[in-house]
Design a protein around this motif. Structure first.
Motif, mmCIF file in Angstrom:
data_model
loop_
_atom_site.group_PDB
_atom_site.id
_atom_site.type_symbol
_atom_site.label_atom_id
_atom_site.label_comp_id
_atom_site.label_asym_id
_atom_site.label_seq_id
_atom_site.Cartn_x
_atom_site.Cartn_y
_atom_site.Cartn_z
ATOM 1 N N GLY A 173 61.299 25.598 35.312
ATOM 2 C CA GLY A 173 61.839 26.453 36.360
ATOM 3 C C GLY A 173 60.891 26.692 37.515
ATOM 4 O O GLY A 173 61.310 27.194 38.565
ATOM 5 N N LEU A 174 59.624 26.336 37.362
ATOM 6 C CA LEU A 174 58.658 26.536 38.442
ATOM 7 C C LEU A 174 58.725 25.436 39.492
ATOM 8 O O LEU A 174 58.204 25.602 40.592
ATOM 9 N N GLU A 175 59.352 24.322 39.146
ATOM 10 C CA GLU A 175 59.434 23.211 40.089
ATOM 11 C C GLU A 175 60.335 23.590 41.255
ATOM 12 O O GLU A 175 61.459 24.062 41.077
ATOM 13 N N GLY A 176 59.821 23.374 42.442
ATOM 14 C CA GLY A 176 60.589 23.700 43.639
ATOM 15 C C GLY A 176 60.607 25.174 43.965
ATOM 16 O O GLY A 176 61.385 25.605 44.834
ATOM 17 N N ASN A 177 59.770 25.975 43.308
ATOM 18 C CA ASN A 177 59.702 27.420 43.573
ATOM 19 C C ASN A 177 58.225 27.791 43.757
ATOM 20 O O ASN A 177 57.564 28.227 42.814
ATOM 21 N N PRO A 178 57.692 27.631 44.968
ATOM 22 C CA PRO A 178 56.247 27.872 45.182
ATOM 23 C C PRO A 178 55.817 29.303 44.856
ATOM 24 O O PRO A 178 54.736 29.509 44.300
ATOM 25 N N ALA A 179 56.624 30.285 45.197
ATOM 26 C CA ALA A 179 56.244 31.674 44.937
ATOM 27 C C ALA A 179 56.091 31.928 43.440
ATOM 28 O O ALA A 179 55.121 32.556 42.995
ATOM 29 N N ALA A 180 57.067 31.422 42.669
ATOM 30 C CA ALA A 180 56.988 31.590 41.214
ATOM 31 C C ALA A 180 55.799 30.825 40.643
ATOM 32 O O ALA A 180 55.123 31.298 39.716
ATOM 33 N N ALA A 181 55.521 29.650 41.188
ATOM 34 C CA ALA A 181 54.389 28.865 40.694
ATOM 35 C C ALA A 181 53.063 29.577 40.979
ATOM 36 O O ALA A 181 52.150 29.576 40.147
ATOM 37 N N ILE A 182 52.953 30.203 42.158
ATOM 38 C CA ILE A 182 51.723 30.930 42.483
ATOM 39 C C ILE A 182 51.553 32.133 41.557
ATOM 40 O O ILE A 182 50.450 32.395 41.049
ATOM 41 N N LEU A 183 52.630 32.875 41.324
ATOM 42 C CA LEU A 183 52.552 34.026 40.421
ATOM 43 C C LEU A 183 52.181 33.594 39.009
ATOM 44 O O LEU A 183 51.347 34.231 38.345
ATOM 45 N N PHE A 184 52.763 32.490 38.567
ATOM 46 C CA PHE A 184 52.441 31.964 37.241
ATOM 47 C C PHE A 184 50.967 31.579 37.165
ATOM 48 O O PHE A 184 50.282 31.865 36.162
ATOM 49 N N GLY A 185 50.441 30.940 38.221
ATOM 50 C CA GLY A 185 49.034 30.567 38.237
ATOM 51 C C GLY A 185 48.118 31.775 38.216
ATOM 52 O O GLY A 185 47.082 31.764 37.534
ATOM 53 N N LEU A 186 48.494 32.835 38.935
ATOM 54 C CA LEU A 186 47.682 34.055 38.930
ATOM 55 C C LEU A 186 47.672 34.706 37.556
ATOM 56 O O LEU A 186 46.642 35.218 37.100
ATOM 57 N N LEU A 187 48.821 34.702 36.886
ATOM 58 C CA LEU A 187 48.885 35.257 35.533
ATOM 59 C C LEU A 187 48.020 34.443 34.573
ATOM 60 O O LEU A 187 47.325 35.002 33.718
ATOM 61 N N GLN A 188 48.047 33.135 34.718
ATOM 62 C CA GLN A 188 47.215 32.277 33.879
ATOM 63 C C GLN A 188 45.727 32.537 34.136
ATOM 64 O O GLN A 188 44.920 32.601 33.195
ATOM 65 N N LEU A 189 45.373 32.698 35.412
ATOM 66 C CA LEU A 189 43.981 32.965 35.757
ATOM 67 C C LEU A 189 43.522 34.315 35.209
ATOM 68 O O LEU A 189 42.418 34.433 34.661
ATOM 69 N N ALA A 190 44.371 35.328 35.342
ATOM 70 C CA ALA A 190 44.016 36.653 34.825
ATOM 71 C C ALA A 190 43.828 36.610 33.313
ATOM 72 O O ALA A 190 42.905 37.233 32.766
ATOM 73 N N GLY A 191 44.677 35.872 32.627
ATOM 74 C CA GLY A 191 44.532 35.751 31.180
ATOM 75 C C GLY A 191 43.249 35.040 30.786
ATOM 76 O O GLY A 191 42.582 35.427 29.826
ATOM 77 N N ALA A 192 42.888 34.000 31.549
ATOM 78 C CA ALA A 192 41.653 33.280 31.251
ATOM 79 C C ALA A 192 40.431 34.159 31.489
ATOM 80 O O ALA A 192 39.484 34.166 30.678
ATOM 81 N N LEU A 193 40.431 34.933 32.572
ATOM 82 C CA LEU A 193 39.308 35.821 32.849
ATOM 83 C C LEU A 193 39.184 36.914 31.791
ATOM 84 O O LEU A 193 38.074 37.266 31.372
ATOM 85 N N ALA A 194 40.329 37.438 31.353
ATOM 86 C CA ALA A 194 40.299 38.447 30.289
ATOM 87 C C ALA A 194 39.746 37.860 28.998
ATOM 88 O O ALA A 194 39.012 38.527 28.258
ATOM 89 N N GLY A 195 40.071 36.590 28.724
ATOM 90 C CA GLY A 195 39.539 35.944 27.524
ATOM 91 C C GLY A 195 38.036 35.747 27.583
ATOM 92 O O GLY A 195 37.330 35.979 26.595
ATOM 93 N N ILE A 196 37.532 35.336 28.753
ATOM 94 C CA ILE A 196 36.088 35.156 28.904
ATOM 95 C C ILE A 196 35.361 36.487 28.767
ATOM 96 O O ILE A 196 34.342 36.591 28.072
ATOM 97 N N TRP A 197 35.888 37.506 29.437
ATOM 98 C CA TRP A 197 35.253 38.817 29.358
ATOM 99 C C TRP A 197 35.321 39.371 27.930
ATOM 100 O O TRP A 197 34.386 40.012 27.460
ATOM 101 N N GLY A 198 36.429 39.095 27.263
ATOM 102 C CA GLY A 198 36.553 39.539 25.872
ATOM 103 C C GLY A 198 35.513 38.898 24.971
ATOM 104 O O GLY A 198 35.004 39.544 24.048
ATOM 105 N N PHE A 199 35.182 37.638 25.228
ATOM 106 C CA PHE A 199 34.144 36.972 24.432
ATOM 107 C C PHE A 199 32.790 37.631 24.662
ATOM 108 O O PHE A 199 32.014 37.840 23.718
ATOM 109 N N LEU A 200 32.487 37.969 25.919
ATOM 110 C CA LEU A 200 31.223 38.649 26.216
ATOM 111 C C LEU A 200 31.178 40.024 25.555
ATOM 112 O O LEU A 200 30.139 40.445 25.038
ATOM 113 N N VAL A 201 32.298 40.720 25.570
ATOM 114 C CA VAL A 201 32.365 42.023 24.904
ATOM 115 C C VAL A 201 32.134 41.867 23.406
ATOM 116 O O VAL A 201 31.448 42.678 22.779
#
Length: 243
Positions: A173-201
């Motif tokens: 469903g993200l194909e042909g929907n740039p706004a949704a793709a950007i939001l999905f990418g931001l959510l993925q990035l936030a999850g990855a950063l939370a995972g890295i910070w969680g490892f440091l914690v």
């Protein structure tokens, strides 16, 4: 009759009175800020992000058993949610079924994982000079799940955005929907950063439980991985030899 000794010739000044030296003040021993007791009680759900060692020390001083299994269950659920899209379960099964399995299996797996990893981290840390017992290590591992638990909030906008495609690694469903793709990418990035910070914690919490440095906590993680990987590797090798 007492005899007075005159002042030296040519000197009209009288000797100055005796002055006592100032008292020697010994400064208080320096206590690093990460180990110093906080002026006010910390809120573990928030302070664990920026002051993991002080937060865990407060938990250990008050009640190390509190919340540990609930935190492990929630942390296991968060880990299962993150694993489901990677494994491609959403490509094969409906989202409702994947969610049900993740909620139940993740909670049970989190509690079982807490029990197993507590033993491994305790033994590996003791080999490296740590002093943490079962209660301390279990509390450290449980409270280090807080960043990943906060990460559960990210699944709400993801589910609202993707619907039935929530657990698919590459939602069509993200194909042909740039706004949704950007939001999905931001959510993925936030999850990855939370995972890295969680490892440091996690490293900080293990270090506080064992009362040693964070670097030694990292080596504890490495040693724990070897404790698991070597026997499993030998079993797999033996299975190939005798098969």
């Amino acid at each position: 009759m007492s005899e007075t000794i005159p002042a030296p010739a040519g000197s009209g000044a009288t000797p100055s009175p005796f002055v006592e030296p100032p008292p020697i003040v010994t400064p208080a021993p320096f206590v690093p800020s990460s180990f110093a007791a906080p002026a006010e009680p910390l809120v573990p759900w928030i302070s664990i992000w920026t002051r993991p060692r002080a937060t865990l020390r407060q938990v250990l001083d008050r009640d190390p058993r509190r919340w540990v299994f609930r935190l492990a269950a929630l942390g296991g659920t968060a880990g299962a949610l993150n694993f489901a899209p990677t494994a491609g379960f959403g490509d094969t099964y409906p989202a409702a079924l994947v969610l049900a399995v993740v909620l139940v299996g993740g909670a049970l797996g989190g509690i079982l994982g807490l029990l197993v990893f507590t033993i491994l981290v305790r033994v590996a840390g003791r080999w490296l000079g740590g002093r943490g017992g079962t209660r301390e290590v279990m509390a450290a591992l449980a409270w280090s799940c807080v960043p990943s638990i906060w990460g559960l909030v990210l699944w709400l906008p993801r589910a609202a955005l993707l619907g039935e495609e929530t657990f698919q690694p590459q939602p069509p469903g993200l194909e042909g929907n740039p706004a949704a793709a950007i939001l999905f990418g931001l959510l993925q990035l936030a999850g990855a950063l939370a995972g890295i910070w969680g490892f440091l914690v996690t490293l900080k919490c293990i270090a506080e439980a064992h009362e040693f440095s964070s670097w030694r906590a990292l080596w504890t993680y490495v040693l724990m991985g070897l404790m698991v990987a070597v026997p499993v590797g030998l079993l797999l090798l033996a299975g190939q030899v005798f098969s």
